[in-house]
Design a protein around this motif. Sequence first.
Motif, PDB file in Angstrom:
ATOM      1  N   GLY A   1       0.803  -1.390  -0.100  1.00  0.00           N
ATOM      2  CA  GLY A   1       0.115   0.050  -0.040  1.00  0.00           C
ATOM      3  C   GLY A   1       0.861   1.456  -0.019  1.00  0.00           C
ATOM      4  N   ASP A   2       2.184   1.322  -0.227  1.00  0.00           N
ATOM      5  CA  ASP A   2       2.752   2.517  -0.312  1.00  0.00           C
ATOM      6  C   ASP A   2       2.873   2.950  -1.701  1.00  0.00           C
ATOM      7  OD1 ASP A   2       4.103   1.918   2.174  1.00  0.00           O
ATOM      8  OD2 ASP A   2       5.546   0.571   1.403  1.00  0.00           O
ATOM      9  N   GLN A   3       2.598   4.349  -1.576  1.00  0.00           N
ATOM     10  CA  GLN A   3       2.285   5.013  -2.898  1.00  0.00           C
ATOM     11  C   GLN A   3       3.680   5.847  -3.166  1.00  0.00           C
ATOM     12  OE1 GLN A   3      -1.371   7.359  -2.894  1.00  0.00           O
ATOM     13  NE2 GLN A   3      -0.629   8.840  -4.345  1.00  0.00           N
ATOM     14  N   LEU A   4       4.460   5.341  -4.059  1.00  0.00           N
ATOM     15  CA  LEU A   4       5.679   6.046  -4.204  1.00  0.00           C
ATOM     16  C   LEU A   4       5.618   6.801  -5.879  1.00  0.00           C
ATOM     17  CD1 LEU A   4       7.869   3.083  -3.170  1.00  0.00           C
ATOM     18  CD2 LEU A   4       7.375   5.106  -1.851  1.00  0.00           C
ATOM     19  N   GLU A   5       6.070   7.924  -5.916  1.00  0.00           N
ATOM     20  CA  GLU A   5       6.101   8.556  -7.233  1.00  0.00           C
ATOM     21  C   GLU A   5       7.659   8.631  -7.803  1.00  0.00           C
ATOM     22  OE1 GLU A   5       4.103  12.193  -6.898  1.00  0.00           O
ATOM     23  OE2 GLU A   5       2.328  11.180  -6.666  1.00  0.00           O
ATOM     24  N   GLY A   6       7.571   8.814  -9.217  1.00  0.00           N
ATOM     25  CA  GLY A   6       8.756   9.122 -10.013  1.00  0.00           C
ATOM     26  C   GLY A   6       9.690   8.002  -9.857  1.00  0.00           C
ATOM     27  N   PHE A   7      11.142   8.500  -9.842  1.00  0.00           N
ATOM     28  CA  PHE A   7      12.171   7.338  -9.802  1.00  0.00           C
ATOM     29  C   PHE A   7      11.931   6.367  -8.631  1.00  0.00           C
ATOM     30  CE2 PHE A   7      16.955   6.414  -9.609  1.00  0.00           C
ATOM     31  CZ  PHE A   7      16.858   5.421 -10.833  1.00  0.00           C
ATOM     32  N   GLU A   8      11.694   7.186  -7.548  1.00  0.00           N
ATOM     33  CA  GLU A   8      11.548   5.994  -6.384  1.00  0.00           C
ATOM     34  C   GLU A   8      10.645   4.996  -6.885  1.00  0.00           C
ATOM     35  OE1 GLU A   8      10.832   6.239  -1.581  1.00  0.00           O
ATOM     36  OE2 GLU A   8      10.273   7.984  -2.773  1.00  0.00           O
ATOM     37  N   GLY A   9       9.692   5.122  -7.068  1.00  0.00           N
ATOM     38  CA  GLY A   9       8.570   4.345  -7.302  1.00  0.00           C
ATOM     39  C   GLY A   9       8.838   3.214  -8.560  1.00  0.00           C
ATOM     40  N   PHE A  10       9.772   3.796  -9.531  1.00  0.00           N
ATOM     41  CA  PHE A  10       9.998   2.877 -10.457  1.00  0.00           C
ATOM     42  C   PHE A  10      11.080   2.078 -10.067  1.00  0.00           C
ATOM     43  CE2 PHE A  10      12.285   1.709 -14.438  1.00  0.00           C
ATOM     44  CZ  PHE A  10      11.145   1.882 -15.449  1.00  0.00           C
ATOM     45  N   GLN A  11      12.286   2.612  -9.254  1.00  0.00           N
ATOM     46  CA  GLN A  11      13.096   1.615  -8.636  1.00  0.00           C
ATOM     47  C   GLN A  11      12.296   0.472  -7.931  1.00  0.00           C
ATOM     48  OE1 GLN A  11      15.400   4.683  -6.487  1.00  0.00           O
ATOM     49  NE2 GLN A  11      17.154   3.734  -7.557  1.00  0.00           N
ATOM     50  N   LYS A  12      11.266   0.770  -7.167  1.00  0.00           N
ATOM     51  CA  LYS A  12      10.685  -0.225  -6.501  1.00  0.00           C
ATOM     52  C   LYS A  12      10.047  -1.237  -7.181  1.00  0.00           C
ATOM     53  CE  LYS A  12       9.690  -0.808  -1.943  1.00  0.00           C
ATOM     54  NZ  LYS A  12      10.712  -1.204  -1.003  1.00  0.00           N
ATOM     55  N   TRP A  13       9.509  -0.891  -8.304  1.00  0.00           N
ATOM     56  CA  TRP A  13       8.860  -1.728  -9.203  1.00  0.00           C
ATOM     57  C   TRP A  13       9.875  -2.685  -9.811  1.00  0.00           C
ATOM     58  CZ3 TRP A  13       9.947  -1.811 -14.601  1.00  0.00           C
ATOM     59  CH2 TRP A  13       9.220  -2.393 -15.284  1.00  0.00           C
TER      60      TRP A  13
END
Length: 332
Positions: A94-106
Amino acid sequence: MKATLRTQIIDFIRNNKNVRPDDLRKAFEISGVAVHNHLRKLLSENQIVKHGKPPLVFYSLSKTSPLQDEIPPSIPKETENFLRKNYLYISPSGDQLEGFEGFQKWASGLRLEKQIPSLVSEYEKIRKDADAFIVKGKGYINATEKVRNTFKQLALDGLFYKDFYSLPKFGKTRLGAMLLFAKQGQNIKLIHEISKECQSTILALIKEKKVDSVAFVPHSIPRQIQFLKEFEKDLKLSEPKIEIVKAYTGAIQVPQKSLSKLEERILNAENTFFLKKNPIKTKSVLLIDDAVGSGATMNAVAEKIREHYSPKQITGFAAVGSYKGFEVIKEV
Protein backbone atom coordinates in the motif's frame (compact mmCIF):
# COMPACT_ATOMS: atom_id res chain seq x y z
CA MET A 1 26.08 4.46 23.70
CA LYS A 2 23.40 5.59 21.22
CA ALA A 3 25.01 3.58 18.41
CA THR A 4 25.05 0.49 20.62
CA LEU A 5 21.39 0.94 21.56
CA ARG A 6 20.42 1.42 17.92
CA THR A 7 22.27 -1.79 17.03
CA GLN A 8 20.40 -3.57 19.82
CA ILE A 9 17.08 -2.20 18.53
CA ILE A 10 17.85 -3.44 15.01
CA ASP A 11 18.79 -6.87 16.36
CA PHE A 12 15.61 -6.96 18.43
CA ILE A 13 13.48 -6.16 15.37
CA ARG A 14 15.38 -8.75 13.32
CA ASN A 15 14.79 -11.47 15.92
CA ASN A 16 11.12 -10.62 16.47
CA LYS A 17 10.24 -9.91 12.80
CA ASN A 18 7.58 -7.29 13.60
CA VAL A 19 7.57 -5.12 16.72
CA ARG A 20 5.51 -2.29 18.18
CA PRO A 21 7.02 0.78 19.88
CA ASP A 22 5.75 -0.45 23.24
CA ASP A 23 7.70 -3.70 22.75
CA LEU A 24 10.90 -1.67 22.45
CA ARG A 25 10.02 0.53 25.41
CA LYS A 26 9.60 -2.52 27.66
CA ALA A 27 12.57 -4.44 26.27
CA PHE A 28 15.10 -1.59 26.71
CA GLU A 29 13.42 0.22 29.62
CA ILE A 30 13.50 3.60 27.88
CA SER A 31 10.84 6.28 27.44
CA GLY A 32 8.32 6.31 24.60
CA VAL A 33 9.86 9.55 23.34
CA ALA A 34 13.31 7.92 23.13
CA VAL A 35 11.86 4.92 21.28
CA HIS A 36 10.19 7.12 18.67
CA ASN A 37 13.36 9.19 18.21
CA HIS A 38 15.33 6.05 17.38
CA LEU A 39 12.57 4.75 15.10
CA ARG A 40 12.45 8.05 13.18
CA LYS A 41 16.20 7.94 12.56
CA LEU A 42 16.10 4.31 11.46
CA LEU A 43 13.20 5.10 9.09
CA SER A 44 15.07 8.06 7.58
CA GLU A 45 18.04 5.75 6.94
CA ASN A 46 15.76 3.18 5.31
CA GLN A 47 16.85 0.51 7.79
CA ILE A 48 13.31 -0.24 8.94
CA VAL A 49 9.81 -0.10 7.47
CA LYS A 50 6.65 1.17 9.14
CA HIS A 51 3.38 -0.76 8.80
CA GLY A 52 -0.09 0.43 9.71
CA LYS A 53 -1.42 3.58 11.38
CA PRO A 54 -1.84 4.53 15.06
CA PRO A 55 -2.80 2.88 17.30
CA LEU A 56 -1.75 -0.30 15.41
CA VAL A 57 1.77 0.39 14.15
CA PHE A 58 4.45 -2.25 13.55
CA TYR A 59 8.08 -1.98 12.45
CA SER A 60 10.17 -4.50 10.53
CA LEU A 61 13.61 -4.49 8.92
CA SER A 62 13.81 -2.97 5.47
CA LYS A 63 14.19 -5.62 2.78
CA THR A 64 16.75 -3.67 0.83
CA SER A 65 17.96 -5.45 -2.29
CA PRO A 66 21.61 -6.58 -2.12
CA LEU A 67 21.95 -5.17 -5.64
CA GLN A 68 20.95 -1.68 -4.55
CA ASP A 69 24.52 -0.39 -4.80
CA GLU A 70 24.48 -1.26 -8.49
CA ILE A 71 21.51 1.07 -9.12
CA PRO A 72 22.66 4.43 -10.46
CA PRO A 73 22.37 7.00 -7.65
CA SER A 74 20.92 9.56 -10.02
CA ILE A 75 19.35 10.05 -13.43
CA PRO A 76 19.25 13.11 -15.70
CA LYS A 77 17.13 15.91 -14.22
CA GLU A 78 14.88 15.95 -17.28
CA THR A 79 14.18 12.23 -16.94
CA GLU A 80 13.64 12.58 -13.20
CA ASN A 81 11.03 15.30 -13.82
CA PHE A 82 9.37 13.17 -16.49
CA LEU A 83 9.04 10.21 -14.10
CA ARG A 84 7.78 12.44 -11.29
CA LYS A 85 5.01 13.69 -13.56
CA ASN A 86 4.06 10.34 -15.08
CA TYR A 87 5.05 7.39 -12.92
CA LEU A 88 3.27 6.07 -9.85
CA TYR A 89 3.87 2.75 -8.13
CA ILE A 90 1.57 1.41 -5.42
CA SER A 91 3.30 -1.45 -3.65
CA PRO A 92 1.59 -4.65 -2.47
CA SER A 93 1.73 -3.22 1.07
CA GLY A 94 0.00 0.00 0.00
CA ASP A 95 2.95 2.42 -0.25
CA GLN A 96 2.34 5.16 -2.82
CA LEU A 97 5.68 5.98 -4.47
CA GLU A 98 6.07 8.50 -7.29
CA GLY A 99 8.77 9.16 -9.85
CA PHE A 100 12.13 7.43 -9.90
CA GLU A 101 11.70 6.07 -6.36
CA GLY A 102 8.55 4.25 -7.45
CA PHE A 103 10.20 3.01 -10.64
CA GLN A 104 13.13 1.57 -8.65
CA LYS A 105 10.72 -0.18 -6.30
CA TRP A 106 8.78 -1.68 -9.23
CA ALA A 107 11.98 -2.91 -10.90
CA SER A 108 13.35 -4.32 -7.63
CA GLY A 109 10.15 -6.29 -7.11
CA LEU A 110 10.79 -8.00 -10.46
CA ARG A 111 14.52 -8.43 -9.73
CA LEU A 112 15.40 -6.14 -12.63
CA GLU A 113 17.72 -3.76 -10.76
CA LYS A 114 20.55 -4.12 -13.28
CA GLN A 115 18.22 -3.17 -16.12
CA ILE A 116 16.88 0.03 -14.56
CA PRO A 117 18.74 2.48 -16.87
CA SER A 118 17.49 0.76 -20.03
CA LEU A 119 14.01 0.25 -18.55
CA VAL A 120 13.73 3.95 -17.72
CA SER A 121 14.56 4.82 -21.34
CA GLU A 122 12.08 2.25 -22.64
CA TYR A 123 9.33 3.50 -20.32
CA GLU A 124 9.93 7.10 -21.37
CA LYS A 125 9.57 6.15 -25.05
CA ILE A 126 6.37 4.10 -24.50
CA ARG A 127 4.82 6.83 -22.36
CA LYS A 128 5.63 9.49 -24.97
CA ASP A 129 4.17 7.25 -27.72
CA ALA A 130 0.97 7.06 -25.65
CA ASP A 131 1.01 10.82 -25.07
CA ALA A 132 0.98 11.31 -28.84
CA PHE A 133 -2.70 10.29 -28.76
CA ILE A 134 -3.61 13.18 -26.46
CA VAL A 135 -5.21 15.82 -28.65
CA LYS A 136 -3.19 19.02 -28.45
CA GLY A 137 -4.92 21.79 -26.55
CA LYS A 138 -7.75 19.49 -25.46
CA GLY A 139 -6.21 17.27 -22.80
CA TYR A 140 -8.10 14.15 -23.85
CA ILE A 141 -7.58 11.01 -25.95
CA ASN A 142 -10.08 10.54 -28.77
CA ALA A 143 -11.20 6.90 -28.76
CA THR A 144 -14.11 7.36 -31.17
CA GLU A 145 -12.54 5.46 -34.08
CA LYS A 146 -11.53 2.64 -31.76
CA VAL A 147 -15.16 1.94 -30.74
CA ARG A 148 -16.42 2.48 -34.28
CA ASN A 149 -14.19 -0.39 -35.32
CA THR A 150 -15.64 -2.53 -32.50
CA PHE A 151 -19.42 -2.11 -32.85
CA LYS A 152 -21.62 -2.49 -35.91
CA GLN A 153 -24.15 -0.11 -34.38
CA LEU A 154 -22.55 2.67 -32.33
CA ALA A 155 -24.87 4.77 -30.20
CA LEU A 156 -22.07 7.09 -29.13
CA ASP A 157 -21.11 10.07 -31.26
CA GLY A 158 -17.76 10.30 -29.55
CA LEU A 159 -15.70 8.66 -26.80
CA PHE A 160 -12.84 10.31 -24.92
CA TYR A 161 -10.37 9.28 -22.19
CA LYS A 162 -8.26 11.36 -19.85
CA ASP A 163 -5.55 8.69 -20.11
CA PHE A 164 -4.96 5.02 -20.87
CA TYR A 165 -5.47 2.50 -18.09
CA SER A 166 -2.21 0.67 -18.76
CA LEU A 167 0.77 0.65 -21.10
CA PRO A 168 2.58 -2.23 -22.83
CA LYS A 169 5.15 -3.94 -20.59
CA PHE A 170 4.92 -1.41 -17.75
CA GLY A 171 1.33 -1.99 -16.68
CA LYS A 172 -0.97 0.58 -15.14
CA THR A 173 -0.45 4.27 -15.87
CA ARG A 174 -0.34 6.75 -13.01
CA LEU A 175 -4.06 7.53 -13.38
CA GLY A 176 -4.86 3.84 -13.92
CA ALA A 177 -3.13 2.86 -10.68
CA MET A 178 -4.89 5.63 -8.79
CA LEU A 179 -8.26 4.49 -10.12
CA LEU A 180 -7.72 0.82 -9.31
CA PHE A 181 -6.69 1.44 -5.73
CA ALA A 182 -9.25 4.21 -5.20
CA LYS A 183 -11.95 1.64 -5.94
CA GLN A 184 -10.44 -1.46 -4.36
CA GLY A 185 -9.08 0.37 -1.33
CA GLN A 186 -12.16 2.56 -0.88
CA ASN A 187 -9.80 5.54 -0.79
CA ILE A 188 -11.62 8.88 -0.77
CA LYS A 189 -8.38 10.86 -1.06
CA LEU A 190 -7.44 9.12 -4.32
CA ILE A 191 -10.94 9.70 -5.70
CA HIS A 192 -10.56 13.42 -4.98
CA GLU A 193 -7.20 13.46 -6.77
CA ILE A 194 -8.66 11.74 -9.84
CA SER A 195 -11.64 14.12 -9.88
CA LYS A 196 -9.28 17.09 -9.78
CA GLU A 197 -7.26 15.75 -12.71
CA CYS A 198 -10.35 15.05 -14.84
CA GLN A 199 -12.47 18.09 -14.04
CA SER A 200 -10.96 20.57 -16.49
CA THR A 201 -11.16 18.03 -19.34
CA ILE A 202 -14.82 17.26 -18.56
CA LEU A 203 -15.71 20.97 -18.41
CA ALA A 204 -13.92 21.52 -21.74
CA LEU A 205 -15.94 18.68 -23.33
CA ILE A 206 -19.18 20.12 -21.97
CA LYS A 207 -18.38 23.42 -23.59
CA GLU A 208 -17.08 21.94 -26.85
CA LYS A 209 -20.03 19.55 -27.33
CA LYS A 210 -22.62 22.03 -26.01
CA VAL A 211 -23.73 19.49 -23.43
CA ASP A 212 -27.07 20.23 -21.76
CA SER A 213 -27.42 17.06 -19.64
CA VAL A 214 -25.15 14.51 -18.00
CA ALA A 215 -25.41 10.85 -17.00
CA PHE A 216 -23.17 8.54 -14.96
CA VAL A 217 -22.86 4.82 -15.66
CA PRO A 218 -24.01 3.04 -12.47
CA HIS A 219 -21.71 0.72 -10.56
CA SER A 220 -21.91 -3.03 -11.09
CA ILE A 221 -20.26 -4.09 -7.82
CA PRO A 222 -21.80 -2.90 -4.50
CA ARG A 223 -19.24 -1.04 -2.37
CA GLN A 224 -19.55 1.13 0.70
CA ILE A 225 -17.86 3.97 -1.19
CA GLN A 226 -18.97 4.11 -4.82
CA PHE A 227 -16.35 5.75 -7.03
CA LEU A 228 -18.70 7.48 -9.47
CA LYS A 229 -20.96 8.77 -6.68
CA GLU A 230 -17.98 10.51 -5.08
CA PHE A 231 -16.67 11.53 -8.51
CA GLU A 232 -20.04 13.15 -9.28
CA LYS A 233 -20.01 15.06 -5.98
CA ASP A 234 -16.51 16.39 -6.66
CA LEU A 235 -17.32 17.55 -10.20
CA LYS A 236 -20.35 19.61 -9.07
CA LEU A 237 -21.77 19.79 -12.58
CA SER A 238 -24.76 22.09 -13.00
CA GLU A 239 -26.34 20.31 -15.99
CA PRO A 240 -29.54 18.26 -15.42
CA LYS A 241 -28.85 14.60 -14.73
CA ILE A 242 -30.29 11.56 -16.49
CA GLU A 243 -30.79 8.83 -13.87
CA ILE A 244 -29.50 5.37 -14.78
CA VAL A 245 -29.82 2.33 -12.52
CA LYS A 246 -28.59 -1.25 -12.69
CA ALA A 247 -31.03 -4.08 -11.92
CA TYR A 248 -30.52 -7.82 -12.34
CA THR A 249 -33.22 -10.20 -13.51
CA GLY A 250 -31.45 -13.29 -12.18
CA ALA A 251 -30.58 -14.22 -8.61
CA ILE A 252 -26.83 -13.80 -9.23
CA GLN A 253 -25.27 -10.40 -9.89
CA VAL A 254 -22.73 -10.76 -12.70
CA PRO A 255 -20.27 -7.82 -12.91
CA GLN A 256 -19.28 -6.64 -16.39
CA LYS A 257 -15.57 -7.08 -15.68
CA SER A 258 -16.08 -10.78 -14.96
CA LEU A 259 -17.15 -11.39 -18.57
CA SER A 260 -14.40 -11.95 -21.14
CA LYS A 261 -16.42 -12.12 -24.37
CA LEU A 262 -17.68 -8.93 -26.01
CA GLU A 263 -21.05 -10.55 -26.81
CA GLU A 264 -21.54 -11.44 -23.14
CA ARG A 265 -20.71 -7.89 -22.04
CA ILE A 266 -23.19 -6.45 -24.53
CA LEU A 267 -25.92 -8.85 -23.39
CA ASN A 268 -25.21 -8.08 -19.73
CA ALA A 269 -25.38 -4.32 -20.32
CA GLU A 270 -28.55 -4.49 -22.43
CA ASN A 271 -30.43 -6.50 -19.79
CA THR A 272 -29.26 -4.85 -16.57
CA PHE A 273 -29.21 -1.08 -17.21
CA PHE A 274 -32.43 0.92 -16.96
CA LEU A 275 -33.36 4.59 -17.11
CA LYS A 276 -35.57 6.50 -14.72
CA LYS A 277 -37.71 8.57 -17.05
CA ASN A 278 -37.08 12.06 -15.77
CA PRO A 279 -38.84 14.94 -17.56
CA ILE A 280 -35.65 16.18 -19.22
CA LYS A 281 -35.37 17.60 -22.71
CA THR A 282 -31.86 17.23 -24.03
CA LYS A 283 -29.99 17.66 -27.29
CA SER A 284 -26.47 16.81 -26.14
CA VAL A 285 -25.62 14.28 -23.40
CA LEU A 286 -22.30 13.63 -21.69
CA LEU A 287 -22.14 10.04 -20.42
CA ILE A 288 -19.43 9.54 -17.77
CA ASP A 289 -17.76 6.33 -16.57
CA ASP A 290 -14.63 5.58 -14.57
CA ALA A 291 -13.01 3.11 -16.99
CA VAL A 292 -13.74 1.78 -20.47
CA GLY A 293 -12.47 -1.50 -21.88
CA SER A 294 -14.36 -2.69 -24.93
CA GLY A 295 -16.92 0.11 -24.61
CA ALA A 296 -19.82 -2.38 -24.45
CA THR A 297 -21.31 -0.94 -21.27
CA MET A 298 -21.13 2.67 -22.36
CA ASN A 299 -22.51 1.92 -25.81
CA ALA A 300 -25.44 -0.09 -24.38
CA VAL A 301 -26.30 2.72 -21.95
CA ALA A 302 -26.04 5.25 -24.78
CA GLU A 303 -28.54 3.18 -26.80
CA LYS A 304 -31.06 3.35 -23.95
CA ILE A 305 -30.56 7.10 -23.58
CA ARG A 306 -31.11 7.51 -27.31
CA GLU A 307 -34.31 5.43 -27.21
CA HIS A 308 -35.86 7.39 -24.33
CA TYR A 309 -34.62 10.94 -24.90
CA SER A 310 -33.72 11.10 -28.63
CA PRO A 311 -30.77 13.48 -28.20
CA LYS A 312 -28.91 14.66 -31.27
CA GLN A 313 -25.58 13.82 -29.70
CA ILE A 314 -24.19 11.50 -26.98
CA THR A 315 -20.57 11.93 -25.93
CA GLY A 316 -18.80 9.43 -23.70
CA PHE A 317 -16.01 10.23 -21.26
CA ALA A 318 -13.96 7.89 -19.06
CA ALA A 319 -11.10 8.69 -16.70
CA VAL A 320 -9.13 5.83 -18.27
CA GLY A 321 -9.58 3.50 -21.21
CA SER A 322 -7.97 0.59 -23.01
CA TYR A 323 -4.82 1.16 -25.07
CA LYS A 324 -5.60 -1.85 -27.27
CA GLY A 325 -6.38 -0.88 -30.83
CA PHE A 326 -4.75 2.54 -30.79
CA GLU A 327 -1.65 1.31 -32.57
CA VAL A 328 -3.75 1.05 -35.76
CA ILE A 329 -5.64 4.37 -35.50
CA LYS A 330 -2.89 6.69 -34.32
CA GLU A 331 -3.61 10.29 -35.35
CA VAL A 332 -0.97 12.10 -37.34
